[in-house]
Write a protein that holds these residues in place. Structure first.
Motif, mmCIF file in Angstrom:
data_model
loop_
_atom_site.group_PDB
_atom_site.id
_atom_site.type_symbol
_atom_site.label_atom_id
_atom_site.label_comp_id
_atom_site.label_asym_id
_atom_site.label_seq_id
_atom_site.Cartn_x
_atom_site.Cartn_y
_atom_site.Cartn_z
ATOM 1 N N LEU A 267 50.534 21.683 -112.897
ATOM 2 C CA LEU A 267 50.916 21.734 -111.529
ATOM 3 C C LEU A 267 51.422 20.171 -111.129
ATOM 4 O O LEU A 267 50.683 19.134 -111.732
ATOM 5 N N LEU B 128 52.440 17.206 -106.742
ATOM 6 C CA LEU B 128 51.743 17.721 -105.519
ATOM 7 C C LEU B 128 51.381 16.336 -104.789
ATOM 8 O O LEU B 128 51.479 15.001 -105.216
ATOM 9 N N GLU C 252 49.796 19.927 -100.716
ATOM 10 C CA GLU C 252 51.002 20.573 -100.711
ATOM 11 C C GLU C 252 52.086 20.216 -102.035
ATOM 12 O O GLU C 252 51.856 19.326 -102.596
ATOM 13 N N GLY C 253 52.841 21.222 -102.546
ATOM 14 C CA GLY C 253 53.678 21.297 -103.546
ATOM 15 C C GLY C 253 54.421 22.371 -103.621
ATOM 16 O O GLY C 253 54.263 23.469 -102.857
#
Length: 661
Positions: free
Chosen positions: A475, A478, A518-519
């Motif tokens: 990920l 973020l 969030e991302g």
């Protein structure tokens, strides 16, 4: 040769949802169906004649990808050519009776649209071209139809989302009714849009018109579906199919609220480019007669249900607060996680709980892309006109159209916190709503804690958060935020990162620290609530203290401890001290004020003015110490000579004692 036609009136009824799990949750269902048709020949005179009569009908179940025909036969025996039963009678009787008997196996098969089909449609096949234009009842070229369709499409480039949004709008804005004008006639789309009412054929006609005005191929499907009516549980019905390049025709039923699928009760007969269809056509050679084709009589019986199938999504429900006061606002979060690699549309409903007043609509239209997650929030208020002698448990149940449900509960009690609507609105304006997780491989866990105990106004509060990537893909980019304090992060597979945040609350009372992660494809929130306190401040009010006492008097001092700011305190200890004596005691906890009475003997004082010191030691909820002092002046007077000598001797011994301390 002359022609007669049956115009099939679809007197479809709204779905009654009791005991309908088999419609959505069975792997297959089996029906038997008998369709009987009567043709009446009325002869005007003895000279009337009928040499022959031929009949073609498409009013029977057909094979589709989700519908198998176990058996099918007709009485009398009819020929079947290209999905049409045909029969010719020579010198027919005045009443012609024919029936089609079928066994139908409807399978729980979904046309899986697994990827975005682009809109506008740049290539229309020759087979679907006729399904993009207007007909008598399908007014796709009307300006009001075009204007509404453009508004609903709203610049969307995803065909499934456009088709679903239009269906959602019809289901929400056009009142279903098979009574009145719509019972005996089929009206066009402009009439339906203007009057905001219609049966399944009007709803389908408007649906098709809106789609075709956007040059989206759509057709009308005629069949039967379960209505739940006791006297006639299966009734004629019509719905829509939309063409998706690479996937074929996909069903959408705005009357039943089923988008991208139809339930197991839908039995399909035939499809048409037009809304008004003629499933039975009669040709005859004769004169002086009138041909009447009566509405068909159908008997459908459910004979078998397959095993239960899993839902295409998971549901989770969580209340904001598990305990609230009377008249308090609260909200519940419902998470719908699409576990399938294809689009899923659903209607989510919060059941009405007795006593709760929901703010806004309890029904939500939810559209999930492949493996997406959507979060919905429902706000409600507890009643304030209930007895404070009891506490109340309120169940919360979220249910989908497919009859899957999830439940939780919370409690109301007079002594619990009352949450304002402004506070709820503020939270919901911050946390991610309808956050979509683009891939099931992205599984991130956010947790935050505050280990410092009580939280005080304008004092630094420390929070610790952990973010863990439990998915199977890294990920990137973020950010984790508390208000405007944001920390960027990247997470490899299986990695866990720790973060520390500090925050100063500027307002006392119930407050929330809202953490947002969030991302791309990620949207998580974590809320820590706190009752923000002000530093405690006690004061002393003297109610009574004698200014002068005599040697043999016993007197009292009465005073009140005031919690000026009403901030909680604990370990309150009061000490009354004098140079000749000292006495102390603990005071039980109190919220606003406590009256204290202390007794003493005048003979324990010295001659003349005496200063008694009231000292109050207390701590706040973080074990921090505070000291409050108050002096009281009392004069010992009116002494006899003997009493003065006794007090002088007491003073001498008190002085000697102090030398050896």
């Amino acid at each position: 040769m002359k022609r007669g036609m049956l115009l099939l009136l679809l007197l479809c009824m709204p779905l009654v949802t009791a005991n309908t799990d088999w419609m959505f949750q069975a792997s297959s269902v089996e029906f038997t169906q008998d369709i009987t048709q009567l043709i009446i020949i009325d002869r005007f005179s003895d000279f009337s004649r009928v040499a022959s009569l031929s009949m073609n009908t498409t009013l029977f179940p057909r094979e589709t990808t989700r519908q198998e025909i176990g058996y099918q036969y007709s009485i009398p025996n009819m020929s079947k050519i290209d999905e049409v039963y045909t029969k010719k009678w020579l010198l027919p009787q005045d009443i012609i009776n024919f029936s089609v008997y079928s066994k139908i196996i409807n399978k729980h098969v979904i046309k899986e649209v697994k990827r975005e089909v682009a809109y506008p449609i740049t290539r229309v096949t020759k087979e679907t071209l006729e399904y993009t234009g207007p007909t008598e009842k399908i007014n796709s070229e009307d300006s009001s139809i075009k204007q509404l369709a453009s508004k609903l499409a709203g610049g969307e480039s995803d065909l499934f989302r456009i088709a679903s949004k239009i269906g959602f709008w019809i289901h929400d804005n056009i009142t279903y009714s098979s009574e009145g004008e719509t019972r005996d006639a089929t009206f066009d789309a402009v009439w339906t849009l203007k009057n905001k009412v219609g049966a399944c054929d009007e709803l389908s006609g408007l649906y098709i018109s809106l789609l075709r005005s956007l040059k989206i191929p759509a057709r009308y499907v005629v069949g039967q579906a379960y209505s739940g009516q006791e006297d006639l549980p299966y009734q004629s019905h019509g719905w829509v199919e939309v063409f998706f390049l690479g996937h074929g025709w996909v069903p959408f039923d705005s009357a039943y609220g089923e988008f991208g699928y139809v339930d197991n009760s839908h039995i399909e007969y035939y499809d048409s480019v037009n809304l008004v269809t003629s499933p039975i056509v009669v040709l005859y050679d004769g004169s002086g007669i009138n041909i009447s084709i009566l509405q068909p009589i159908s008997k459908t019986t459910l004979i078998n249900k397959g095993k239960e199938v899993l839902p295409p999504y998971n549901l989770k429900i969580t209340p904001y607060k598990t305990t609230v006061g009377f008249g308090s606002y609260n909200y519940v979060e419902v998470i719908i996680n699409n576990t399938e690699p294809y689009y899923v549309a659903e209607i989510l409903t919060m059941s009405q709980t007795e006593g709760l007043n929901f703010v806004g609509d309890r029904n939500r239209y939810v559209l999930l892309g492949p493996n997406e997650i959507v979060k919905e929030y429902f706000v409600f208020q507890t009643p304030d006109n209930v007895s404070d002698r009891y506490f109340y448990t309120y169940p919360l149940v979220a249910k989908t159209l497919r009859n899957y449900e999830v439940s939780t509960q919370f409690q109301g009690r007079d002594s619990f916190e009352v949450i304002s609507k402004e506070r709820v609105d503020e939270i919901l304006s911050i946390i991610p709503k309808n956050i979509i997780k683009k891939s099931i491989s992205k599984n991130v866990i956010l947790e935050c804690i505050h280990e410092g105990g009580a939280v005080y106004l304008d004092e630094e509060t420390v929070y610790n958060c952990s973010v863990e990537n439990r998915g199977n893909t890294p990920l990137k980019n973020l950010k984790l935020c508390l208000n405007k304090n944001c920390k960027p992060l990247n997470l490899e597979m299986g990695e866990l990162n720790l973060f520390e945040f500090t925050h100063n609350f500027k307002n006392p009372g119930p407050q929330d620290a809202i953490f947002i992660l969030e991302g791309e494809g990620i949207g998580e929130s974590y809320i820590l609530s706190a009752d923000v306190l002000v530093a405690p401040e006690l004061s002393i009010t003297i109610f009574f203290a004698p200014s002068i006492v005599s040697y043999k008097d016993k007197f009292e001092i009465e005073f009140q401890l005031n919690n000026t700011l009403r901030s909680p305190v604990k370990e309150v200890f009061v000490n009354i001290s004098h140079e000749y004596f000292s006495d102390g005691f603990s005071v039980p906890s109190f919220k606003n004020a406590r009256i204290i009475t202390v007794g003493a003997r005048a003979r324990d004082l010295k001659v003349g003015e005496n200063i008694l010191l009231i000292k109050v030691n207390y701590t706040d909820m973080l074990e921090r110490d505070y000291l409050l002092e108050k002096e009281v002046s009392i004069t010992l007077g009116k002494l006899s000579v003997v009493q003065r000598i006794a007090q002088w001797i007491k003073g001498v011994f008190k002085g000697l004692d102090s030398l050896f301390e």
